[in-house]
Design an enzyme around this catalytic site. Structure first.
Site, PDB file in Angstrom:
ATOM      1  N   ALA A  65       0.859  -1.183   0.000  1.00  0.00           N
ATOM      2  CA  ALA A  65       0.000   0.000   0.000  1.00  0.00           C
ATOM      3  C   ALA A  65       0.893   1.231   0.000  1.00  0.00           C
ATOM      4  O   ALA A  65       2.051   1.171   0.430  1.00  0.00           O
ATOM      5  CB  ALA A  65      -0.876  -0.010   1.246  1.00  0.00           C
ATOM      6  N   GLY A 108       0.716  -5.160   0.841  1.00  0.00           N
ATOM      7  CA  GLY A 108      -0.457  -5.267  -0.033  1.00  0.00           C
ATOM      8  C   GLY A 108      -0.123  -5.873  -1.386  1.00  0.00           C
ATOM      9  O   GLY A 108      -0.998  -6.469  -2.031  1.00  0.00           O
ATOM     10  N   GLU A 111      -0.304  -9.469  -0.833  1.00  0.00           N
ATOM     11  CA  GLU A 111      -1.724  -9.807  -0.671  1.00  0.00           C
ATOM     12  C   GLU A 111      -2.451  -9.843  -2.014  1.00  0.00           C
ATOM     13  O   GLU A 111      -3.306 -10.696  -2.241  1.00  0.00           O
ATOM     14  CB  GLU A 111      -2.396  -8.806   0.286  1.00  0.00           C
ATOM     15  CG  GLU A 111      -1.903  -8.993   1.713  1.00  0.00           C
ATOM     16  CD  GLU A 111      -2.355  -7.898   2.650  1.00  0.00           C
ATOM     17  OE1 GLU A 111      -2.169  -6.707   2.324  1.00  0.00           O
ATOM     18  OE2 GLU A 111      -2.895  -8.223   3.720  1.00  0.00           O
ATOM     19  N   GLU A 131       4.501  -5.246   7.059  1.00  0.00           N
ATOM     20  CA  GLU A 131       3.693  -4.237   7.767  1.00  0.00           C
ATOM     21  C   GLU A 131       4.105  -4.099   9.230  1.00  0.00           C
ATOM     22  O   GLU A 131       4.052  -3.016   9.800  1.00  0.00           O
ATOM     23  CB  GLU A 131       2.201  -4.609   7.693  1.00  0.00           C
ATOM     24  CG  GLU A 131       1.591  -4.501   6.306  1.00  0.00           C
ATOM     25  CD  GLU A 131       1.668  -5.796   5.499  1.00  0.00           C
ATOM     26  OE1 GLU A 131       2.514  -6.663   5.792  1.00  0.00           O
ATOM     27  OE2 GLU A 131       0.844  -5.929   4.567  1.00  0.00           O
TER      28      GLU A 131
HETATM   29  N1  CO8 Z   1       4.609   3.258  -0.399  1.00  0.00           N
HETATM   30  C1  CO8 Z   1       5.024   4.442  -0.891  1.00  0.00           C
HETATM   31  N2  CO8 Z   1       6.189   4.592  -1.519  1.00  0.00           N
HETATM   32  C2  CO8 Z   1       6.979   3.519  -1.658  1.00  0.00           C
HETATM   33  C3  CO8 Z   1       6.609   2.250  -1.167  1.00  0.00           C
HETATM   34  C4  CO8 Z   1       5.359   2.146  -0.518  1.00  0.00           C
HETATM   35  N3  CO8 Z   1       4.900   0.979  -0.048  1.00  0.00           N
HETATM   36  N4  CO8 Z   1       7.612   1.382  -1.438  1.00  0.00           N
HETATM   37  C5  CO8 Z   1       8.555   2.079  -2.091  1.00  0.00           C
HETATM   38  N5  CO8 Z   1       8.188   3.360  -2.220  1.00  0.00           N
HETATM   39  C6  CO8 Z   1       8.930   4.442  -2.861  1.00  0.00           C
HETATM   40  C7  CO8 Z   1      10.072   4.929  -1.986  1.00  0.00           C
HETATM   41  O1  CO8 Z   1       9.593   5.824  -1.008  1.00  0.00           O
HETATM   42  C8  CO8 Z   1      10.979   5.555  -2.985  1.00  0.00           C
HETATM   43  O2  CO8 Z   1      10.459   6.809  -3.347  1.00  0.00           O
HETATM   44  P1  CO8 Z   1      11.462   8.113  -3.396  1.00  0.00           P
HETATM   45  O3  CO8 Z   1      12.428   7.787  -4.487  1.00  0.00           O
HETATM   46  O4  CO8 Z   1      10.524   9.230  -3.738  1.00  0.00           O
HETATM   47  O5  CO8 Z   1      12.089   8.201  -2.078  1.00  0.00           O
HETATM   48  C9  CO8 Z   1      10.809   4.664  -4.215  1.00  0.00           C
HETATM   49  O6  CO8 Z   1       9.579   3.966  -4.021  1.00  0.00           O
HETATM   50  C10 CO8 Z   1      11.914   3.638  -4.352  1.00  0.00           C
HETATM   51  O7  CO8 Z   1      12.015   2.927  -3.128  1.00  0.00           O
HETATM   52  P2  CO8 Z   1      13.401   2.732  -2.327  1.00  0.00           P
HETATM   53  O8  CO8 Z   1      14.325   3.873  -2.583  1.00  0.00           O
HETATM   54  O9  CO8 Z   1      13.058   2.433  -0.905  1.00  0.00           O
HETATM   55  O10 CO8 Z   1      13.953   1.427  -3.086  1.00  0.00           O
HETATM   56  P3  CO8 Z   1      14.929   0.319  -2.502  1.00  0.00           P
HETATM   57  O11 CO8 Z   1      15.286  -0.542  -3.659  1.00  0.00           O
HETATM   58  O12 CO8 Z   1      16.007   0.920  -1.682  1.00  0.00           O
HETATM   59  O13 CO8 Z   1      14.013  -0.533  -1.462  1.00  0.00           O
HETATM   60  C11 CO8 Z   1      12.012  -1.696  -0.783  1.00  0.00           C
HETATM   61  C12 CO8 Z   1      12.936  -1.270  -1.940  1.00  0.00           C
HETATM   62  C13 CO8 Z   1      12.756  -2.674   0.144  1.00  0.00           C
HETATM   63  C14 CO8 Z   1      10.817  -2.382  -1.398  1.00  0.00           C
HETATM   64  C15 CO8 Z   1      11.583  -0.446   0.027  1.00  0.00           C
HETATM   65  O14 CO8 Z   1      11.092   0.543  -0.875  1.00  0.00           O
HETATM   66  C16 CO8 Z   1      10.510  -0.704   1.034  1.00  0.00           C
HETATM   67  O15 CO8 Z   1      10.788  -1.245   2.103  1.00  0.00           O
HETATM   68  N6  CO8 Z   1       9.251  -0.300   0.731  1.00  0.00           N
HETATM   69  C17 CO8 Z   1       8.137  -0.425   1.664  1.00  0.00           C
HETATM   70  C18 CO8 Z   1       7.653  -1.862   1.717  1.00  0.00           C
HETATM   71  C19 CO8 Z   1       6.541  -1.979   2.738  1.00  0.00           C
HETATM   72  O16 CO8 Z   1       6.711  -1.732   3.922  1.00  0.00           O
HETATM   73  N7  CO8 Z   1       5.357  -2.374   2.262  1.00  0.00           N
HETATM   74  C20 CO8 Z   1       4.189  -2.546   3.106  1.00  0.00           C
HETATM   75  C21 CO8 Z   1       3.350  -1.308   3.064  1.00  0.00           C
HETATM   76  S1  CO8 Z   1       1.989  -1.393   4.171  1.00  0.00           S
HETATM   77  C22 CO8 Z   1       0.839  -2.351   3.332  1.00  0.00           C
HETATM   78  O17 CO8 Z   1       1.017  -2.793   2.231  1.00  0.00           O
HETATM   79  C23 CO8 Z   1      -0.420  -2.596   4.090  1.00  0.00           C
HETATM   80  C24 CO8 Z   1      -1.519  -3.162   3.212  1.00  0.00           C
HETATM   81  C25 CO8 Z   1      -2.751  -3.141   4.043  1.00  0.00           C
HETATM   82  C26 CO8 Z   1      -4.046  -3.271   3.286  1.00  0.00           C
HETATM   83  C27 CO8 Z   1      -4.354  -2.213   2.376  1.00  0.00           C
HETATM   84  C28 CO8 Z   1      -4.742  -0.958   2.972  1.00  0.00           C
HETATM   85  C29 CO8 Z   1      -4.737   0.177   2.046  1.00  0.00           C
END
Ligand code: CO8
Length: 257
Positions: A65, A108, A111, A131
């Site tokens: 998400a 997500g 999921e 999460e």
């Molecule tokens: N949301 C928003 N932006 C994101 C997300 C995300 N989930 N994942 C990555 N991005 C963005 C980063 O902020 C970054 O943006 P910017 O360049 O503007 O800073 C860009 O994508 C590239 O990401 P990274 O620089 O972090 O890339 P890396 O290769 O270093 O890392 C990762 C990749 C490991 C995937 C890292 O981006 C990460 O940990 N992302 C978050 C993963 C996460 O925690 N996901 C779970 C989110 S919560 C969820 O899904 C709950 C679902 C619940 C049900 C639905 C309800 C709506």
């Protein structure tokens, strides 16, 4: 159909939806989920389409998400506007959906993959429910679908630690149907979807419904439902044709009747 956050194509009887927010690793924003749902609606009602492939980019199927969108929301906001409900559209598809997953399928994103019927993964795929590392927990069916797919031990490990697993482990534990080299991902997913789309659509639809029932209720209820759906297929011309073709040693010609 033209969208900003998904790309929609078709290849013969297969609909293709590509998640397309490359700068955010396909984070599932409200706009993306709304556009995904519109694309799914269109393929669901299109009689020419027999199966759908859902995919992302080489780097990410979807990284979850959109955390930036969720950050300002309060508990009361989520009660007032149950935006997670919109995510369930994919799970309600009656046509089969094949996920073609490369790179990150997190939160997500994992999921969404679990809502698909068959998951083909590139060897680069990484699955996880991170999460918990945000002080949250899975909210789009992750605790339920993952537990049904892989059992308690692996689900607790993934959900409580947030660790990522690679494609090989995901296949071993049952999240993924097949792992292929990343260059062959789309070709394989399209071949699977094309094969399904060429079969008798009533039998595909009811078989999908029956398998899903195994994950929704108890065993007795599932067996009873399966029997009724199996019996109902004997009312179709396709079942007559399929069995006749077998005994006559020829290829069946299904007409979806
Ligand atoms: N949301 C928003 N932006 C994101 C997300 C995300 N989930 N994942 C990555 N991005 C963005 C980063 O902020 C970054 O943006 P910017 O360049 O503007 O800073 C860009 O994508 C590239 O990401 P990274 O620089 O972090 O890339 P890396 O290769 O270093 O890392 C990762 C990749 C490991 C995937 C890292 O981006 C990460 O940990 N992302 C978050 C993963 C996460 O925690 N996901 C779970 C989110 S919560 C969820 O899904 C709950 C679902 C619940 C049900 C639905 C309800 C709506």
């Amino acid at each position: 159909m033209s969208f900003e956050t998904v790309i929609v194509e078709r290849q013969a009887a297969v609909g293709i939806i590509r998640l397309n927010r490359p700068k955010a690793l396909n984070a599932l924003s409200l706009q993306l989920v709304a556009e995904l749902n519109q694309a799914l609606d269109a393929f669901e009602t299109d009689p020419e389409i027999g199966a759908v492939v859902l995919t992302g980019s080489d780097k990410a199927f979807a990284a979850g998400a959109d955390i930036r969108e969720m950050q300002p929301l309060s508990y009361v906001d989520l009660l007032a506007d149950d935006f997670v409900a919109a995510w369930e559209r994919l799970a309600r598809m009656t046509k089969p959906v094949v996920a073609a997953v490369a790179g990150f399928a997190l939160g997500g994103g994992c999921e969404l993959a679990l809502m698909c019927d068959i998951v083909i993964a590139a060897d680069t795929a990484k699955f996880g429910q991170p999460e918990i590392t945000l002080g949250l927990m899975p909210g789009a069916g992750g605790t339920q679908r993952l537990a049904r797919a892989v059992g308690k031990a692996k689900t607790m490990d993934m959900v409580l630690t947030g660790r990522m697993i690679d494609a090989a482990e995901a296949e071993r534990i049952g999240i993924v149907s097949r792992v292929v080299p990343s260059a062959e991902l789309m070709e394989t997913a399209l071949a699977v979807a094309t094969r399904i789309a060429a079969l008798s659509q009533p039998s595909v639809r009811l078989a999908k419904e029956a398998v899903n029932r195994a994950f929704e209720g108890g065993l007795a209820d599932g067996i009873r439902t399966e029997r009724r759906l199996f019996q109902s297929l004997f009312a179709t011309e396709d079942a007559r044709e399929g069995m006749a073709a077998f005994t006559e040693k020829r290829v069946p010609h299904f007409r979806n009747r």
